[in-house]
Design a protein around this motif. Structure first.
Motif: not given
Length: 120
Positions: A20-37
């Motif tokens: 699985l892939s997940c791409a974040a876009s938009g107004t991103i200053f900093r990503i703390i964590a990403m995950g899957w549920y």
């Protein structure tokens, strides 16, 4: 705002693999964590795996040794490599991100979900 777009779900036989892939876009200053549920119908959404900005990872006991989460910081993308899949892994998988949208403001964002079906 921030959008999380998932891809890679589908149908696979027991013992097979999916990524699985997940791409974040938009107004991103900093990503703390990403995950899957994942969310079994009638139950609360549960953590499958999570990776922090520093590279620390957490896994549900049920997937340890079978799933691997990784992240491409340059692409703001998180991956979940799922191996040795079992029918009980069948579920809708949701991408999640704890993301700062400014220096002082952070929120919890969710993707739309992607279906993973494991046939026996």
């Amino acid at each position: 705002q921030v959008q999380l777009v998932e891809s890679g779900g589908g149908l696979v036989q027991s013992g097979g693999s999916l990524t699985l892939s997940c791409a974040a876009s938009g107004t991103i200053f900093r990503i703390i964590a990403m995950g899957w549920y994942r969310q079994v119908p009638g139950k609360q959404r549960e953590l499958v795996a999570r990776v922090t900005a520093g590279g620390s990872t957490d896994y549900a006991d049920s997937v340890k040794g079978r799933f691997i989460i990784s992240r491409d910081n340059g692409l703001n993308t998180v991956y979940l490599q799922m191996n040795s899949l079992k029918p009980e892994d069948t579920d809708v998988y949701y991408c999640n991100g704890y993301i700062y949208t400014s220096m002082t403001t952070w929120s919890d964002f969710w993707g739309q979900g992607t279906q993973v079906t494991v046939s026996s």
